[in-house]
Design an enzyme around this catalytic site. Sequence first.
Site, PDB file in Angstrom:
ATOM      1  N   SER A   1      45.288  40.133  18.832  1.00 55.66           N
ATOM      2  CA  SER A   1      46.404  39.205  18.753  1.00 55.66           C
ATOM      3  C   SER A   1      46.226  38.252  17.564  1.00 55.66           C
ATOM      4  CB  SER A   1      46.493  38.451  20.083  1.00 55.66           C
ATOM      5  OG  SER A   1      47.663  37.726  20.174  1.00 55.66           O
TER       6      SER A   1
ATOM      7  N   ASP B   1      53.169  46.514  25.123  1.00 57.66           N
ATOM      8  CA  ASP B   1      53.057  45.186  24.514  1.00 57.66           C
ATOM      9  C   ASP B   1      54.324  44.929  23.703  1.00 57.66           C
ATOM     10  OD1 ASP B   1      52.463  42.899  23.112  1.00 57.66           O
ATOM     11  OD2 ASP B   1      50.537  43.627  22.319  1.00 57.66           O
TER      12      ASP B   1
ATOM     13  N   HIS C   1      50.902  42.747  26.518  1.00 51.97           N
ATOM     14  CA  HIS C   1      49.992  42.198  25.523  1.00 51.97           C
ATOM     15  C   HIS C   1      48.603  41.916  26.111  1.00 51.97           C
ATOM     16  CE1 HIS C   1      48.966  40.339  21.776  1.00 51.97           C
ATOM     17  NE2 HIS C   1      48.776  39.156  22.305  1.00 51.97           N
TER      18      HIS C   1
END
Lengths: 194, 432
Positions: free
Chosen positions: B149, B316, B349
Amino acid sequence: MSERKDLELIAELVPAGSRVLDLGCGNGELLAHLRQHKGCSGYGIEIADANVHACVQRGVDVIQLNLEDGLALFDDNSFDVVMQLDTLQHLRNTERMLRETARVGRIGVVSFPNFAHWPNRLRVLGGRMPVTKVLPYQWYDTPNIRVGTYADFEVLARKTGLAVTDSFGLQAGRVMRRWPNLLASVAVFRFEGR
Amino acid sequence: MGSLGQVTPQQMHFSEPLPLRSGAVLADYTLSYETYGTLNAERSNAVLVCHALNASHHVAGVHADGSVGWWDNLVGPGKPLDTDRFFVVGVNNAGSCFGSTGPMHVNPATGRIYGADFPVQTVEDWVDAQARLMQRLGVEQLAAVVGGSLGGMQALAWTLRHPTRVRHCMAVATAPNLSAQNIAFNEVARRAIITDPDFHGGHFYAHGVVPKRGLRVARMIGHITYLSDDAMDAKFGRELRAAELGYSTQEIEFQIESYLRHQGDKFSEYFDANTYLLITRALDYFDPALEHGGDLARAFAVARGNGFLLVSFSTDWRFSPARSRQLVKALVDNRIAVSYAEIDAPHGHDAFLLDDARYHAVMRAYFDRIAAEQGEPGAHRPGSGSPGPGRAPAGGGERSEPGGHRPGSGSPGPGRAPAGGGERSEPGGPHV
């Protein structure tokens, strides 16, 4: 294309030092071979998790993609050679994939099981679908969504506007240039876009 | 596979000012960090782990207070990032609230708490500070930089800012920049904080209050975006908290409401409001293509010497596979060595923090490759090169059944702790 000898024979179609894109690269064996023996570089494309893992394990650069989604990731003529070995029979749109292969690579190399190999013909004459080393699946349980023949591909190549620069059959680790449509279990074509 | 056991954070002070992208400088700062494993004699086995929004230097192992590192399922002896082979460094970025210099600390220039005056940080600024830390630790060149991320953005930025000081970049569930939708979510979170009457323009410390209401809402909206629709549905569905509907507009009716409020409450107890603003802004600003006319391939031209592993997760939607494919394309256009795995995982995610067998198998295989390149003895020990004990993932690396691997504990619920399956450790939940 698990047979080592077949792999080596097909690898001979790839010029040394080529930048190669291998569509449906499996466990990366061919790319590893080309890198080691012919100084090639490039990437494999795979959809199966286990194969992606196997490629990473052997240090082959692999990109996990569904070939049905096309090759938008790759620019025109960005590779010397685009390989499509034992992959074509799994794809819905063979013709589009061939055009894409010719767009992305200077040279295309395709191999697939030749359905017109004589034992297959005999089996069909006997009223049953063949189950062989190259076509090992039962008709009701197979990842192949089509079968085709050496002769069929020649027709498709013409229709698609591909210039075939070499072609032969493979049978038991040997190149068959005589009557390949009858005598070879695997068809191999090298072509260039026109 | 073992745990690192108890680990202790360390601090490094830097008195030379760090020039920031904004033009400001961070005059004097301290970074909290942790290290695991041993730096080899060649100093070639260092791996830096970059953290995401609300995580820290506490990557693995256990603190004296019992908190487990946020990537403990990936990092440790015998784990994919094997601390028996690699010297692993976790570092807390400046502006954070977990030990490194941040908005709750005193500004040496004024003698007052920074608060809203803490200089705006960018991913590139953090990476420059990390590079200084690595220098101090005697690491000229990292074997790899790893992150998910926002941490993945830092890993990418390493190859652009310091391409010769890192060999491999492993960027998970990340993107070449935030989409408008992503910035929009961040902005909602920021407005929630800024419009909280307890925020006091970012100088709430002097008032002895914390803008908890804003932090709660910020966390709630963030949390929604880290989960997939399916994951949330599987865990909560339309389940009610009480036996029947209460027909109240303000009381909790559905379990999902209860869960989000709980997450928000917890978060507001430990996270700093100014840090939340700073870090979401760093996310917004990251856009390496910007100074190359929007051409991502040109941005990555400097990274030609590096090898990359990119990983994304099918569900995600905040950092979707399509964004990772843009990165793959930029690398391929530069003929850079890149492998890319698109993991079919149900968790959204959040998946990058979870122990998914296919995901971890690919990470492990790539770390094996790095170790093999180094010619480390560890690379050749039994079970390294070929599937063997402690090597093969559950399922032996075979393609798993769809949904067959339920990562983590039996319940693949959102917000599960990286290890142990309990609640996320604090500081933890290193989302985005």
